[in-house]
Design a protein around this motif. Structure first.
Motif, PDB file in Angstrom:
ATOM      1  N   GLU A 356       0.796  -1.260  -0.086  1.00 50.83           N
ATOM      2  CA  GLU A 356      -0.218  -0.095   0.069  1.00 50.83           C
ATOM      3  C   GLU A 356       0.991   1.211   0.153  1.00 50.83           C
ATOM      4  O   GLU A 356       0.333   2.308  -0.207  1.00 50.83           O
ATOM      5  N   ASN A 357       2.007   1.095   0.516  1.00 48.40           N
ATOM      6  CA  ASN A 357       2.900   2.317   0.618  1.00 48.40           C
ATOM      7  C   ASN A 357       4.172   2.369  -0.610  1.00 48.40           C
ATOM      8  O   ASN A 357       5.247   2.656  -0.402  1.00 48.40           O
ATOM      9  N   THR A 358       3.675   1.819  -1.749  1.00 52.16           N
ATOM     10  CA  THR A 358       4.448   1.438  -2.843  1.00 52.16           C
ATOM     11  C   THR A 358       4.424   2.793  -3.754  1.00 52.16           C
ATOM     12  O   THR A 358       3.450   3.307  -4.171  1.00 52.16           O
ATOM     13  N   LEU A 359       5.825   3.260  -4.202  1.00 61.92           N
ATOM     14  CA  LEU A 359       5.810   4.182  -5.011  1.00 61.92           C
ATOM     15  C   LEU A 359       6.862   3.869  -6.301  1.00 61.92           C
ATOM     16  O   LEU A 359       7.971   3.659  -6.071  1.00 61.92           O
ATOM     17  N   ASN A 360       6.263   4.024  -7.263  1.00 65.30           N
ATOM     18  CA  ASN A 360       7.016   3.576  -8.817  1.00 65.30           C
ATOM     19  C   ASN A 360       7.625   4.909  -9.389  1.00 65.30           C
ATOM     20  O   ASN A 360       7.018   5.725  -9.688  1.00 65.30           O
ATOM     21  N   ILE A 361       8.795   5.187  -9.506  1.00 64.83           N
ATOM     22  CA  ILE A 361       9.350   6.394 -10.111  1.00 64.83           C
ATOM     23  C   ILE A 361      10.135   5.759 -11.364  1.00 64.83           C
ATOM     24  O   ILE A 361      10.995   4.981 -11.341  1.00 64.83           O
ATOM     25  N   PHE A 362      10.139   6.811 -12.394  1.00 66.84           N
ATOM     26  CA  PHE A 362      10.953   6.444 -13.565  1.00 66.84           C
ATOM     27  C   PHE A 362      11.818   7.551 -13.937  1.00 66.84           C
ATOM     28  O   PHE A 362      11.588   8.902 -13.909  1.00 66.84           O
ATOM     29  N   VAL A 363      13.298   7.179 -13.789  1.00 64.56           N
ATOM     30  CA  VAL A 363      14.272   8.372 -13.931  1.00 64.56           C
ATOM     31  C   VAL A 363      15.320   7.691 -14.809  1.00 64.56           C
ATOM     32  O   VAL A 363      15.376   6.805 -15.482  1.00 64.56           O
ATOM     33  N   ASP A 364      16.374   8.568 -15.180  1.00 64.64           N
ATOM     34  CA  ASP A 364      17.553   8.381 -15.859  1.00 64.64           C
ATOM     35  C   ASP A 364      18.368   7.287 -15.592  1.00 64.64           C
ATOM     36  O   ASP A 364      18.247   6.817 -14.258  1.00 64.64           O
ATOM     37  N   GLY A 365      18.845   6.216 -16.328  1.00 63.10           N
ATOM     38  CA  GLY A 365      19.434   5.096 -15.994  1.00 63.10           C
ATOM     39  C   GLY A 365      20.637   5.390 -15.005  1.00 63.10           C
ATOM     40  O   GLY A 365      21.435   6.248 -14.990  1.00 63.10           O
ATOM     41  N   ASN A 366      20.498   4.376 -13.949  1.00 62.16           N
ATOM     42  CA  ASN A 366      21.456   4.342 -12.961  1.00 62.16           C
ATOM     43  C   ASN A 366      21.972   2.997 -12.472  1.00 62.16           C
ATOM     44  O   ASN A 366      21.148   2.298 -11.880  1.00 62.16           O
ATOM     45  N   LEU A 367      22.918   2.543 -12.636  1.00 61.22           N
ATOM     46  CA  LEU A 367      23.499   1.358 -12.294  1.00 61.22           C
ATOM     47  C   LEU A 367      24.268   1.144 -10.754  1.00 61.22           C
ATOM     48  O   LEU A 367      24.641  -0.012 -10.335  1.00 61.22           O
ATOM     49  N   LYS A 368      24.431   2.377 -10.319  1.00 61.83           N
ATOM     50  CA  LYS A 368      24.842   2.361  -9.036  1.00 61.83           C
ATOM     51  C   LYS A 368      23.782   2.196  -7.853  1.00 61.83           C
ATOM     52  O   LYS A 368      24.132   1.873  -6.536  1.00 61.83           O
ATOM     53  N   LEU A 369      22.513   2.082  -8.310  1.00 64.58           N
ATOM     54  CA  LEU A 369      21.311   1.943  -7.313  1.00 64.58           C
ATOM     55  C   LEU A 369      21.515   0.305  -7.138  1.00 64.58           C
ATOM     56  O   LEU A 369      21.601  -0.557  -8.090  1.00 64.58           O
ATOM     57  N   ASN A 370      20.927   0.064  -5.724  1.00 65.81           N
ATOM     58  CA  ASN A 370      21.086  -1.443  -5.303  1.00 65.81           C
ATOM     59  C   ASN A 370      19.755  -1.473  -4.694  1.00 65.81           C
ATOM     60  O   ASN A 370      19.144  -0.725  -3.986  1.00 65.81           O
ATOM     61  N   LEU A 371      19.326  -2.834  -4.678  1.00 63.99           N
ATOM     62  CA  LEU A 371      18.086  -3.304  -3.972  1.00 63.99           C
ATOM     63  C   LEU A 371      18.482  -2.994  -2.235  1.00 63.99           C
ATOM     64  O   LEU A 371      19.510  -3.454  -1.783  1.00 63.99           O
ATOM     65  N   GLY A 372      17.511  -2.265  -1.544  1.00 57.55           N
ATOM     66  CA  GLY A 372      17.539  -2.124  -0.327  1.00 57.55           C
ATOM     67  C   GLY A 372      18.449  -0.708   0.160  1.00 57.55           C
ATOM     68  O   GLY A 372      18.331  -0.324   1.278  1.00 57.55           O
ATOM     69  N   ASP A 373      18.743   0.087  -0.834  1.00 63.32           N
ATOM     70  CA  ASP A 373      19.137   1.279  -0.764  1.00 63.32           C
ATOM     71  C   ASP A 373      18.146   2.078  -0.376  1.00 63.32           C
ATOM     72  O   ASP A 373      17.087   2.259  -0.705  1.00 63.32           O
TER      73      ASP A 373
END
Length: 453
Positions: A356-373
């Motif tokens: 219920e508290n999910t937000l999906n955002i669409f951004v420029d590509g980024n390979l530095k992001l990791n799950l759990g960040d």
């Protein structure tokens, strides 16, 4: 094939190589790729992906695209910061073939799965593991049953009880798949406290397999001093022009809050647990009602409360007729305490609240992001902005979030030889809200410009 960097997107990534192969043959399919995407999730044991191919060379007539058995697709991507991600997939299926106006070509979509996930589909093995910790059992399942070559990124030791560190246990599995065994073990693992967030997760990222508790992920975020902040605003194009590394949100999609139907279906208001004890051969039943344990869900919402309001008539009706029933096996001889009841009772409503508290955002590509960040967002309200003194930050969606899923898409643009890279980030709430966010300091951090109207 020439590959150039898009000057308007410094997060640009290129597909460096793409080979389809098996034990006897291999072929370069890079010239025919229009798009490549891959997805990681906290709730998925594997990375999966897809390729969009321009079949102008009768690729579908090639024996490689016969999806019986093992045909591999190894794809390597590299961004301008020289971050390289190479992954060997199994060609799983031809999802789609569309003929266009040009009769001698077609657009083909190919689905890709990991070799581990493919091997898991037909590995039905009976096997016992004796006097091992749960995390060690999972490692052995991956290595001995799946013959996995994927690295272990982070594995935590769960506890045998809430007062002692994990002790060796014994499990015997009969004719089930490896990932199903890991799912059973995951559900028997508890984290650092008796919180509902102590449930364990098993998932794969571009860096390898992880087996850690959701609570551990949350605790790690408290040490993050300056998380990246993504901004959705009316003048993002101007900010992006001044600073190509500006962290702007191109679009966003929020999951509707307060879905009472889903809450009822997922046993949020009332439930009961039937526990069969293998040791005593007895069945015990325990009932729960959310009114009695609201504190277990503290900090899910920005105001740090669930804030459920419903009439006494509805509460009574659900308590009497709407219990969600859990059936769980148990062995009282291993010494676990009765928090197992709470763990199973609240795991499903807890995941529902996260959804219920999910937000999906669409951004420029980024390979530095990791799950759990940990990242923060600043979303503007749905209102006209005339008064400069007004508060335009929408607190429904602005705040701290944990990355729960990442979808990276690398695709060709209209310019010859140019690749583009977008990332779709699925976010779930951290336990604490972002404080003191104003339009003037929304993106004020190292390497970015201030956000001003």
């Amino acid at each position: 094939m020439s590959q150039t960097i898009n000057p308007f997107n410094l997060n640009h990534t290129i597909i460096h190589s793409a080979i389809i192969h098996n034990d006897n043959y291999k072929e370069d399919i890079l010239p025919f790729i229009n798009a490549y995407e891959f997805t990681q999730s906290l709730f998925s044991p594997t990375i999966y992906g897809s390729l969009t191919i321009n079949d102008s060379n009768d690729l579908l007539g090639n024996k490689f695209f016969n999806t019986n058995g093992e045909n591999f697709v190894t794809i390597s991507i590299r961004n301008v910061e020289n971050i390289v991600f190479e992954y060997k997939f199994i060609l799983a299926d031809i999802d789609l073939e569309i003929k266009g106006e040009i009769a001698d070509s077609a657009i083909v979509v190919v689905s890709l799965i990991s070799p581990d996930f493919f091997r898991n589909s037909y590995m039905l093995k009976s096997k016992g593991y004796v006097n091992l910790t749960i995390s060690e059992m999972i490692k052995r399942i991956l290595k001995e049953e799946l013959n996995s070559t994927i690295k272990y990124q982070e594995f935590n030791e769960p506890r045998e009880s809430y007062t002692e560190q994990e002790a060796p246990v014994t499990f015997a599995f009969t004719k089930i798949r490896p990932f199903e065994k890991i799912e059973i073990l995951k559900n028997q693992a508890f984290g650092e406290s008796d919180s509902v967030a102590s449930t364990f997760l098993f998932y794969e990222t571009i860096n390898g397999y992880n087996f850690i508790s959701y609570e551990h992920i949350i605790n790690n975020t408290y040490s993050v001093k300056n998380p990246p902040n993504y901004v959705y605003s009316e003048n993002m194009s101007a900010e992006k022009f001044r600073n190509p590394l500006y962290l702007g949100i191109k679009s966003f999609e929020a999951t509707p809050r307060n879905n009472n139907l889903n809450r009822v279906i997922n046993g949020m208001f009332s439930s009961e647990i039937y526990r069969f004890d293998f040791n005593t051969k007895r069945i015990t039943v325990q009932e729960f009602n959310l009114d009695d344990d609201l504190k277990k869900f503290k900090n899910i919402y920005n105001d740090e409360t669930i804030n459920l309001s419903y009439t006494e008539k509805f509460a009574k009706d659900v308590r009497e007729n709407g219990k969600y029933t859990y059936f769980i096996p148990w062995d009282s001889s291993v010494g676990r305490n009765d928090m197992s009841y709470k763990h199973f009772q609240y795991s499903r409503p807890f995941i529902n609240l996260l959804d219920e508290n999910t937000l999906n955002i669409f951004v420029d590509g980024n390979l530095k992001l990791n799950l759990g960040d940990l990242i923060t967002t600043t979303i503007w309200k749905n209102k006209m902005r005339f008064d400069q003194t007004d508060d335009y930050v929408d607190n429904r969606y602005s705040g701290k979030y944990i990355i729960q899923a990442l979808n990276n898409t690398i695709y060709k643009g209209e310019m010859q030889g140019v690749w583009y890279h977008d990332t779709s980030i699925s976010l779930i709430r951290d336990f604490t809200p972002l404080e003191n966010v104003t339009p003037n300091n929304a993106n004020n951090r190292s390497g970015t410009t201030q956000f001003t109207r």
